[in-house]
Motif scaffolding. Sequence first.
Motif, PDB file in Angstrom:
ATOM      1  N   SER A 534       0.944  -1.196  -0.062  1.00  0.00           N
ATOM      2  CA  SER A 534      -0.074   0.041   0.075  1.00  0.00           C
ATOM      3  C   SER A 534       0.767   1.278  -0.113  1.00  0.00           C
ATOM      4  CB  SER A 534      -1.053   0.021   1.074  1.00  0.00           C
ATOM      5  OG  SER A 534      -1.406   1.298   1.614  1.00  0.00           O
ATOM      6  N   LEU A 535       1.991   1.373   0.660  1.00  0.00           N
ATOM      7  CA  LEU A 535       3.038   2.429   0.759  1.00  0.00           C
ATOM      8  C   LEU A 535       3.510   2.716  -0.525  1.00  0.00           C
ATOM      9  CD1 LEU A 535       4.438   1.524   4.158  1.00  0.00           C
ATOM     10  CD2 LEU A 535       3.379   3.671   3.636  1.00  0.00           C
ATOM     11  N   TYR A 536       3.755   1.609  -1.272  1.00  0.00           N
ATOM     12  CA  TYR A 536       4.297   1.790  -2.696  1.00  0.00           C
ATOM     13  C   TYR A 536       3.400   2.671  -3.311  1.00  0.00           C
ATOM     14  CZ  TYR A 536       7.778  -1.889  -1.485  1.00  0.00           C
ATOM     15  OH  TYR A 536       8.757  -2.685  -0.898  1.00  0.00           O
ATOM     16  N   SER A 537       1.746   2.302  -3.413  1.00  0.00           N
ATOM     17  CA  SER A 537       1.061   2.935  -4.227  1.00  0.00           C
ATOM     18  C   SER A 537       1.032   4.391  -3.873  1.00  0.00           C
ATOM     19  CB  SER A 537      -0.236   2.474  -4.043  1.00  0.00           C
ATOM     20  OG  SER A 537      -0.329   1.120  -4.521  1.00  0.00           O
ATOM     21  N   GLN A 538       1.337   4.699  -2.372  1.00  0.00           N
ATOM     22  CA  GLN A 538       1.238   6.185  -1.819  1.00  0.00           C
ATOM     23  C   GLN A 538       2.261   6.779  -2.457  1.00  0.00           C
ATOM     24  OE1 GLN A 538       0.385   6.606   2.337  1.00  0.00           O
ATOM     25  NE2 GLN A 538      -0.100   4.223   2.491  1.00  0.00           N
ATOM     26  N   VAL A 539       3.618   6.312  -2.512  1.00  0.00           N
ATOM     27  CA  VAL A 539       4.718   6.906  -2.905  1.00  0.00           C
ATOM     28  C   VAL A 539       4.796   7.074  -4.471  1.00  0.00           C
ATOM     29  CG1 VAL A 539       6.303   5.212  -3.443  1.00  0.00           C
ATOM     30  CG2 VAL A 539       7.100   7.361  -2.359  1.00  0.00           C
ATOM     31  N   ARG A 540       3.987   6.272  -5.262  1.00  0.00           N
ATOM     32  CA  ARG A 540       4.288   6.380  -6.844  1.00  0.00           C
ATOM     33  C   ARG A 540       3.767   7.764  -7.342  1.00  0.00           C
ATOM     34  NH1 ARG A 540       4.437   7.770 -10.827  1.00  0.00           N
ATOM     35  NH2 ARG A 540       3.885   6.724 -12.873  1.00  0.00           N
ATOM     36  N   PRO A 541       2.776   8.312  -7.244  1.00  0.00           N
ATOM     37  CA  PRO A 541       2.691   9.697  -7.467  1.00  0.00           C
ATOM     38  C   PRO A 541       3.696  10.736  -7.086  1.00  0.00           C
ATOM     39  CG  PRO A 541       1.038   9.443  -5.980  1.00  0.00           C
ATOM     40  CD  PRO A 541       1.803   8.349  -6.175  1.00  0.00           C
ATOM     41  N   ASN A 542       4.531  10.451  -6.300  1.00  0.00           N
ATOM     42  CA  ASN A 542       5.358  11.427  -5.645  1.00  0.00           C
ATOM     43  C   ASN A 542       6.870  11.219  -6.194  1.00  0.00           C
ATOM     44  OD1 ASN A 542       3.849  13.535  -3.879  1.00  0.00           O
ATOM     45  ND2 ASN A 542       3.101  11.325  -3.316  1.00  0.00           N
ATOM     46  N   ALA A 543       7.210   9.984  -6.751  1.00  0.00           N
ATOM     47  CA  ALA A 543       8.324   9.429  -6.858  1.00  0.00           C
ATOM     48  C   ALA A 543       9.093  10.339  -7.678  1.00  0.00           C
ATOM     49  CB  ALA A 543       8.338   8.279  -7.664  1.00  0.00           C
ATOM     50  N   ILE A 544       8.930  10.935  -8.838  1.00  0.00           N
ATOM     51  CA  ILE A 544       9.585  12.038  -9.444  1.00  0.00           C
ATOM     52  C   ILE A 544       9.945  13.187  -8.616  1.00  0.00           C
ATOM     53  CG2 ILE A 544       9.934  13.331 -11.679  1.00  0.00           C
ATOM     54  CD1 ILE A 544      10.512  10.490 -12.186  1.00  0.00           C
ATOM     55  N   ALA A 545       8.936  13.621  -7.941  1.00  0.00           N
ATOM     56  CA  ALA A 545       9.388  14.809  -7.256  1.00  0.00           C
ATOM     57  C   ALA A 545      10.436  14.576  -5.917  1.00  0.00           C
ATOM     58  CB  ALA A 545       8.012  15.399  -6.614  1.00  0.00           C
TER      59      ALA A 545
END
Length: 607
Positions: A534-545
């Motif tokens: 679940s945490l991977y899904s949360q970080v996914r939209p922020n990965a590039i930033a």
Amino acid sequence: MEGVDHLAHERNKAQFDVAVMKAVWAGSRDAYELFHRFSRLVANDPEMFIPAIKAQATEEQQKQWLPLANKMKIIGSYTQTELGHGSNVRGLETTATFDPKTDEFVLNSPTLTATKWWPGGLGKIATHALAHARLIIDDKDYGVHGFLVQLRSLDDHLTLPGITIGDIGMKYGSGAYNTMDNGSLIFDHVRIPRNQMLMRLSQVTREGKYVPSNVPRQLSYGTMVYVRQKIVFDASIALSRAVCISTRYSAVRRQFGSHNGSPETQVIDYKTQQARLFPLLASAYAIRFVSEWLNSFYKDLLQRLEAKDFSTLPEAHACTAGLKSITTSVAADGIEECRKLCGGHGYLTSSGLPELSAVYIPACTYEGDNVVMLLQVARYLMKTISQLKSGNKPVGTTAYLGRAEQLMQYHSDVLRAEDWLKPNVVVEAFEARAARMSMACAQNLSKFNNPEDGFQELSADLVEAATAHCQLIIVSKFIEKLQQDIPGKGVKEQLGVLRSIYALFLLHKHIGDFLSTDCITPKQGYLANEQLRSLYSQVRPNAIALVDAFNYTDHFLSSVLGRYDGNVYPKLYEEAWKDPLNDTSIPDGFHEYVQPMLKQPLHHGRL
Ligand SMILES: CC/C=C\C/C=C\C/C=C\C/C=C\CC/C=C/C(=O)SCCNC(=O)CCNC(=O)[C@H](O)C(C)(C)COP(=O)(O)OP(=O)(O)OC[C@H]1O[C@@H](n2cnc3c(N)ncnc32)[C@H](O)[C@@H]1OP(=O)(O)O
Ligand SMILES: Cc1cc2nc3c(=O)[nH]c(=O)nc-3n(C[C@H](O)[C@H](O)[C@H](O)COP(=O)(O)OP(=O)(O)OC[C@H]3O[C@@H](n4cnc5c(N)ncnc54)[C@H](O)[C@@H]3O)c2cc1C
């Protein structure tokens, strides 16, 4: 296309203030500090020669030598390791024999294995060595001390009499470390004035009397402690460079998944890619924060030493040795994983990853082999436990061992996956694991009549206990970092996601420890992994930033895959055409060697 940001759609997803995250990442030191150090590294390594003079020379000697070294009027090499000994400093063979008749030391390499081997800068450029040698007075051996020895003429750079110097040859791959002239040095009865023995800690009088140090002899190892804490910071830079490259490329690369003409899937959206990449992203931040703590701990040590307070010296040694070991291993393995995360293009020099790996991986060896360093931590843990009975209450990073009895009764009370998001729940599990592993080693050690035999027999288990201890430190310092006041929309929340990813990834990776020490149940381990996904899904939209927050220029990254604009394919192609192989259509040697084969007549119908 030039000027187009192919990752703009990713950057627009960020849920936090990137400018604030950049400041959090930059912390108290400029990440470019290392870049300049790193660029110097491949030219010459003042990283150690100057700090060693500061640590081991008297005020008078510092006044004589530091201005010359700081102004590059002399170029120094930290010359400790020999062909036959590196880890075992007390086993070094080079000798420095006092000659009372001339008030000199005579430096000599008595055996081939006494040849100095590896010191950076020694091979071609250094004019002086801070040579570590056995002090001999009247045939008595007083152990290893530091001596300043001129190697080359300051007029014509030729080696001086009795000095044989060379470069030790090409090293791993074609990496930039081959621009470092790691050298070899043999002394053949080279004489230096008595005042070129570094005498801050111990002295030799004109009469040849040895005055032992009135401070712990290990202060003579101080330069290694200093560099080890710097190397932890370097690990965060090296790993974050690789993670930046592979995260950006993972967002650019598309493979499979097209339906009815839709774009193929970004590989960063594959759960396997996330399960490999995001723990490394979290580790980069974790290592950065523990390096900040370690640097402040080291500065506190220096102040204490000034006041002759040696109380934190053992802990400082254990922390610098252990964290150097753990963080360089994570960074070295992580850079290789980042290469693999980029598929075939990760193997191209233009990706920047092979070079970064080739330069970085010796960090697992220099400044202390990583296993030897963890064994030092293990010795410290066993000593701490042995002192519990005498009422010696551990403090600092071993304070949890003071609660060992209570931790031996600990059982995690996690019921739901989200319980693993609570920092105290995580810390308790990591403390219990580390305590139980160390206590088990101590228990087993007590069965041996000879403690040293036991230590050797149990050394593999002791290394695992030391690893658990160091991982607890990193997890704890990440949690402490987030207890600080961190402004900015969403910044603390995102760091909280990374903190949980770091801790739960370690728990998942070392689940055997947590189960075999009965700290958690298999069900609780399963819930941790559920939460991780679940945490991977949360970080996914922020990965590039989150990788933009490292604030690395394209120049620093030196990677066509890690470009800020994500304009990978045209640049990959453009870069390939710069290769000299593409200067001609027909390759050298074709006419001489290949064409005759092609022209050969067929024999009996067979090629
Ligand atoms: C993008 C690119 C990124 C990065 C690249 C860019 C830059 C790179 C950055 C930096 C590069 C820097 C350097 C590169 C060049 C490399 C240089 C070198 O490698 S220099 C040589 C380094 N050599 C070592 O580290 C040797 C390791 N061995 C040792 O330290 C000792 O031999 C060892 C500690 C293993 C054993 O020592 P010994 O005297 O035998 O002690 P013993 O184990 O018996 O313990 C006795 C007692 O002493 C305590 N102790 C040991 N060491 C220390 C210490 N340093 N400080 C304090 N106390 C110490 C030990 O705990 C024990 O205590 P107790 O008696 O048990 O209380
Ligand atoms: C790129 C590079 C730059 C360097 N620069 C310098 C420099 O500037 N100056 C300098 O003085 N040195 C330098 N060194 C040398 C470096 O410090 C040593 O190589 C390092 O300390 C490891 O020591 P070693 O080579 O003796 O390894 P060893 O100790 O021989 O390691 C070999 C194996 O033995 C194992 N081992 C050793 N002892 C034990 C034990 N007690 N228990 C269990 N396992 C053990 C190790 O874990 C390892 O697996 C450099 C080395 C490199 C690679």
